[in-house]
Design an enzyme around this catalytic site. Sequence first.
Site: not given
Length: 537
Positions: A190, A315, A434
Amino acid sequence: MGVVQTEGGRVQGQNIPLGLFRSVDVFKGIPFAAKPRTFEKPEPHPGWSGILKATKFAQRCLQISMLQTSSFGSEDCLYLNIWVPHGRNVSSNLPVMIWFYGGGFMVGGSMGPNFLNNYLYSGQEIADRGNVIVVSVGYRVGVLGFLSTGDSSLPGNYGLWDQHAAIAWVHRNIRSFGGDPENITLFGESAGGASVSFQTLSPHNKGLFRRAISQSGVAFCPWAFSSSPRKVALEVAAKLGCPTDDGMIACLRSTDPRNLTMAAPRIEQGSPDHPGVNNLLLSPVVDGDFLPDQPANLFHNAAEIDYLLGVNNMDGHLFTSQDIPSIGQKDRETPVEDLKRLLAAYTKEKGQAAVDVAFAEYSSDWGSQPSQDTIKKTAVDIGTDYIFLVPVQTAVYLHATTATSGRTYSYLLSEPSLMAGPGKPYHDWVGADHADDLQYVFGKPFTTPKAYGDRHRDLSRHMIAYWTNFARTGDPNTGHMEVPVTWPEFDTFSHQYLDIRGVMNDNSTAQKMRVRFMELWTRVIPSLPSNTATEKQ
C-alpha cells in the site's frame, strides 16, 4: 547472544530458538537517525556509549488515532528492527530485505497491530524460511511526514527522506549483522509499496539497493501523490491559527507536533460522489530534490533495479464498499446509478463523456438482467482498477520499457478472502481484499495455524519462496526455496504475469492483465476533452 558493532555504538539483541539447529537473532529499536526536527530532513544519530539493549520496539511515529480524536506515538521514532537467521553456522553475506509499512502515509508502524504479541510485521518467518535478513523501519507520517507548500520553504517528503536514511544506514551497517550490503531489496505494501516505488525513482538512492517489491501501491496511485499540496498546507495553517502569508512556515515549525498531527485534513466517510480515497491528502510531492520531476519521468533511475510488483484482485473492495455501503450488505441492493456516480467522481475533469464510455465498458458483458452479485462485483472492479491495478500496471509497463539490466515481474493475488462465504461477513465472491497479502508474506498461517487451512500455508510458503528467491537472485524462481510454478518475466511483448493463490498449476500464468480496462484508463479517458465547467467550481 553476541554484541554487534554499528556506527553508533554496540547493540545486543535476543536470540530466539526455532527448532533443531535453527534460531533467529532479533534486534529491536536500533536508532538509524537522530530525533527529527519538525519539517527537517533526518540527521545522523549522535551514537551512544556502552551496549544498547535492542530488545524493545520503539514507539510509532506520532500519528492520528483511528477515530481521529487523539494522537499517539512519538516524534523520536526513527528506529529499525532486524531479524537475522542462523543455521548451524554463523550467517554471512545474506540478502537483506527492508520493509516499509502501509497506512496511506497517514498512519502505520513497523510493528503492525499488536494482537496477543502476534506482530503482523514480524520478520521471523521470512528470515527463517528464506534465509534472509529482514529489516523494518519507522518513518514520519501525516502532517509531520508529508506537509508541503509545494515550494522550497516547506518542500515536504520528510517521510521519504526518513526511509532513505534507513536504507543508507542499512547499506553502511548490515555487514556487521551478516548481511550483504550489495544485495538489498526494498519491499512494502500500500503506502509502503508506493514508498518503495518513490525510492526506486529518486536519484538519491543510486547504488544503495538492487531490487524492489511493491505490493498494491506505486507512485501513480491516485492517493500516493499530491499535485496541489499548498491547498492542504494553507488549511492546516488556518486550523492552527497560523498566518497564511510569509509568517506561516515559522508559525508551523514552532507549533507543538501533537497539534500539527491533529490538524491533518479529516478523513471523512466516503460516498459514491466523494470516494474516501480522495481524502488522503498528505502524500509525496515533486520537491525538486528527492523527486526532481514527475514520477513518470524518473524511471531511468530504476533502470538497473529488479522490480517485482502487483495487486490483489479485489484490492478495491475495502474502499468501494465504504463508498457504497450496500455493496457489503448481503440483504441490500446496489443501484446501478451508484456505479455511475463513482465513475463520475473518478473522472470528474472529463465530465459525462467519460462516465458514459467507462460505464459502457464495465457493463459490456452484463446482459439485459444483471444480478446483484454482478453489479456489486463490477463496482469493486471499478474501485480496484482505478485505485490500484491500473496505476500498478502502468508502473510495470514503464519499468519494463526503460529498464536496462533490471528485470520486471508482475503478479495478481487472487486467493479468496478469509472473510468470504456462507456465515461470514463478505459475499462468497470476494477475492483478495486490500492488505490480504500481508498475512501470507509474513507467514501468519505458520505462527497462528488455527486461523488458517492447509491451502493458506501453501500460499504463504509460495509467497515467501518467490519473494526471498527474488531478493537473493533477482529471479523469483531461483534461490533457496522451491516454487510451485515458474514465474515468467514481464516483457513489453507478451505482458506475462503470475496469478498467485493457494493452489497453483500450469494455468497460473497469464498475459495482458485486464488489458481492456488498462486501455480505458490510460488511453481512452485521458484522450477525452477536459470539462472546463468543473474546473471553475
